[in-house]
Design a protein around this motif. Sequence first.
Motif, PDB file in Angstrom:
ATOM      1  N   LEU A 167      -1.113   5.503   8.500  1.00 52.18           N
ATOM      2  CA  LEU A 167      -1.314   6.783   9.297  1.00 52.18           C
ATOM      3  C   LEU A 167      -1.054   6.836  10.642  1.00 52.18           C
ATOM      4  O   LEU A 167      -0.414   7.858  11.041  1.00 52.18           O
ATOM      5  N   SER A 168      -1.144   5.834  11.455  1.00 56.47           N
ATOM      6  CA  SER A 168      -0.803   5.955  12.997  1.00 56.47           C
ATOM      7  C   SER A 168       0.545   5.780  13.102  1.00 56.47           C
ATOM      8  O   SER A 168       0.917   6.371  14.261  1.00 56.47           O
ATOM      9  N   GLU A 169       1.376   5.398  12.084  1.00 56.83           N
ATOM     10  CA  GLU A 169       2.778   5.419  12.312  1.00 56.83           C
ATOM     11  C   GLU A 169       3.347   6.902  11.758  1.00 56.83           C
ATOM     12  O   GLU A 169       4.650   6.986  11.506  1.00 56.83           O
ATOM     13  N   LYS A 170       2.452   7.364  11.111  1.00 53.07           N
ATOM     14  CA  LYS A 170       2.815   8.915  10.466  1.00 53.07           C
ATOM     15  C   LYS A 170       3.735   8.662   9.255  1.00 53.07           C
ATOM     16  O   LYS A 170       4.532   9.378   9.038  1.00 53.07           O
ATOM     17  N   ILE A 171       3.647   7.515   8.545  1.00 52.21           N
ATOM     18  CA  ILE A 171       4.295   7.295   7.408  1.00 52.21           C
ATOM     19  C   ILE A 171       3.874   7.956   6.370  1.00 52.21           C
ATOM     20  O   ILE A 171       4.538   8.110   5.232  1.00 52.21           O
ATOM     21  N   ILE A 172       2.357   7.790   6.201  1.00 53.72           N
ATOM     22  CA  ILE A 172       1.434   8.799   5.053  1.00 53.72           C
ATOM     23  C   ILE A 172       0.788   9.610   5.774  1.00 53.72           C
ATOM     24  O   ILE A 172       0.420   9.429   7.247  1.00 53.72           O
ATOM     25  N   ASN A 173       0.185  10.583   5.109  1.00 51.96           N
ATOM     26  CA  ASN A 173      -0.741  11.613   5.622  1.00 51.96           C
ATOM     27  C   ASN A 173      -1.908  11.417   4.552  1.00 51.96           C
ATOM     28  O   ASN A 173      -2.110  10.898   3.502  1.00 51.96           O
ATOM     29  N   ALA A 174      -3.239  11.976   5.135  1.00 57.65           N
ATOM     30  CA  ALA A 174      -4.326  11.886   4.526  1.00 57.65           C
ATOM     31  C   ALA A 174      -5.072  13.192   4.625  1.00 57.65           C
ATOM     32  O   ALA A 174      -5.246  13.996   5.607  1.00 57.65           O
ATOM     33  N   HIS A 219       3.752   5.779  -5.638  1.00 60.66           N
ATOM     34  CA  HIS A 219       3.826   5.596  -7.014  1.00 60.66           C
ATOM     35  C   HIS A 219       2.571   6.305  -7.884  1.00 60.66           C
ATOM     36  O   HIS A 219       2.868   6.769  -8.808  1.00 60.66           O
ATOM     37  N   THR A 220       1.642   6.533  -7.037  1.00 58.44           N
ATOM     38  CA  THR A 220       0.402   7.182  -7.667  1.00 58.44           C
ATOM     39  C   THR A 220      -0.157   8.333  -7.306  1.00 58.44           C
ATOM     40  O   THR A 220      -0.306   8.666  -5.930  1.00 58.44           O
ATOM     41  N   LYS A 221      -0.309   9.219  -8.151  1.00 65.72           N
ATOM     42  CA  LYS A 221      -0.907  10.614  -7.896  1.00 65.72           C
ATOM     43  C   LYS A 221      -2.226  10.647  -7.425  1.00 65.72           C
ATOM     44  O   LYS A 221      -3.040   9.802  -7.990  1.00 65.72           O
ATOM     45  N   ASP A 222      -2.598  11.303  -6.421  1.00 69.61           N
ATOM     46  CA  ASP A 222      -4.171  11.359  -5.949  1.00 69.61           C
ATOM     47  C   ASP A 222      -4.459   9.837  -5.289  1.00 69.61           C
ATOM     48  O   ASP A 222      -5.711   9.393  -5.631  1.00 69.61           O
ATOM     49  N   ALA A 223      -3.784   9.227  -4.765  1.00 68.10           N
ATOM     50  CA  ALA A 223      -3.922   7.755  -4.365  1.00 68.10           C
ATOM     51  C   ALA A 223      -5.103   7.979  -3.235  1.00 68.10           C
ATOM     52  O   ALA A 223      -4.964   8.818  -2.499  1.00 68.10           O
ATOM     53  N   ASN A 224      -6.108   7.078  -3.246  1.00 72.24           N
ATOM     54  CA  ASN A 224      -6.834   6.889  -2.126  1.00 72.24           C
ATOM     55  C   ASN A 224      -7.187   5.260  -2.098  1.00 72.24           C
ATOM     56  O   ASN A 224      -6.967   4.775  -2.869  1.00 72.24           O
ATOM     57  N   ILE A 225      -8.125   5.139  -0.971  1.00 71.23           N
ATOM     58  CA  ILE A 225      -8.436   3.773  -0.913  1.00 71.23           C
ATOM     59  C   ILE A 225      -9.208   3.213  -2.203  1.00 71.23           C
ATOM     60  O   ILE A 225      -8.906   1.873  -2.256  1.00 71.23           O
ATOM     61  N   THR A 226      -9.938   4.123  -2.596  1.00 76.13           N
ATOM     62  CA  THR A 226     -10.721   3.220  -3.771  1.00 76.13           C
ATOM     63  C   THR A 226      -9.900   2.896  -4.885  1.00 76.13           C
ATOM     64  O   THR A 226      -9.802   1.909  -5.646  1.00 76.13           O
ATOM     65  N   THR A 247      -8.655  -5.274   5.017  1.00 76.74           N
ATOM     66  CA  THR A 247      -7.503  -5.491   4.997  1.00 76.74           C
ATOM     67  C   THR A 247      -6.534  -4.098   4.553  1.00 76.74           C
ATOM     68  O   THR A 247      -5.706  -3.916   5.178  1.00 76.74           O
ATOM     69  N   ILE A 248      -6.992  -3.639   3.597  1.00 73.88           N
ATOM     70  CA  ILE A 248      -6.543  -2.503   2.790  1.00 73.88           C
ATOM     71  C   ILE A 248      -6.728  -1.329   3.703  1.00 73.88           C
ATOM     72  O   ILE A 248      -5.879  -0.542   4.061  1.00 73.88           O
ATOM     73  N   LYS A 249      -8.099  -1.255   4.278  1.00 72.33           N
ATOM     74  CA  LYS A 249      -8.161   0.129   5.430  1.00 72.33           C
ATOM     75  C   LYS A 249      -7.457  -0.193   6.405  1.00 72.33           C
ATOM     76  O   LYS A 249      -6.748   0.785   7.132  1.00 72.33           O
ATOM     77  N   ARG A 250      -7.146  -1.540   6.966  1.00 70.16           N
ATOM     78  CA  ARG A 250      -6.538  -1.677   8.351  1.00 70.16           C
ATOM     79  C   ARG A 250      -4.735  -1.134   8.015  1.00 70.16           C
ATOM     80  O   ARG A 250      -4.203  -0.511   8.638  1.00 70.16           O
ATOM     81  N   VAL A 280       0.911  -1.119  -0.072  1.00 65.97           N
ATOM     82  CA  VAL A 280       0.150   0.007   0.058  1.00 65.97           C
ATOM     83  C   VAL A 280       0.702   1.142  -0.026  1.00 65.97           C
ATOM     84  O   VAL A 280       0.707   2.293  -0.809  1.00 65.97           O
ATOM     85  N   LEU A 281       2.059   1.208   0.932  1.00 69.74           N
ATOM     86  CA  LEU A 281       2.852   2.342   0.701  1.00 69.74           C
ATOM     87  C   LEU A 281       3.440   2.606  -0.411  1.00 69.74           C
ATOM     88  O   LEU A 281       3.452   3.653  -1.172  1.00 69.74           O
ATOM     89  N   GLU A 282       3.991   1.543  -1.123  1.00 68.06           N
ATOM     90  CA  GLU A 282       4.437   1.693  -2.361  1.00 68.06           C
ATOM     91  C   GLU A 282       3.590   2.239  -3.534  1.00 68.06           C
ATOM     92  O   GLU A 282       3.776   2.979  -4.473  1.00 68.06           O
ATOM     93  N   PHE A 283       2.328   1.683  -3.547  1.00 68.38           N
ATOM     94  CA  PHE A 283       1.371   2.262  -4.257  1.00 68.38           C
ATOM     95  C   PHE A 283       1.017   3.765  -4.105  1.00 68.38           C
ATOM     96  O   PHE A 283       1.056   4.305  -5.102  1.00 68.38           O
TER      97      PHE A 283
END
Length: 93
Positions: free
Chosen positions: A70-77, A39-46, A61-64, A33-36
């Motif tokens: 997010l909780s590890e502060k590796i990504i932002n939303a 790699h992807t502009k405007d990535a979201n869960i959908t 699984t993807i939401k988890r 998920v992190l790699e996606f």
Amino acid sequence: MKALEKLFELRRSLDNYERDMGFDSLSEVEKSVLEFIMHTKDANITAITKDQYFSKYSLSTIKRAVGVLLSEKIINATQSSADKRAMILTYAK
């Protein structure tokens, strides 16, 4: 056999890169998920769930995985300006 040997070498290299970047404690789906997202502009869960690679994973699984990142502060939303229901996921440099 040469192809399998090469595949193992690639996996070993990937493992070394992930360790060097500090991502070795993440699960395989969290890393994917992190790699996606990176790699992807405007990535979201959908977008993640619609990608063929992630068809083997359930939405929960993807939401988890996103939740862990997010909780590890590796990504932002951040809320999408185009669709207020969507959250754009980005790497938290």
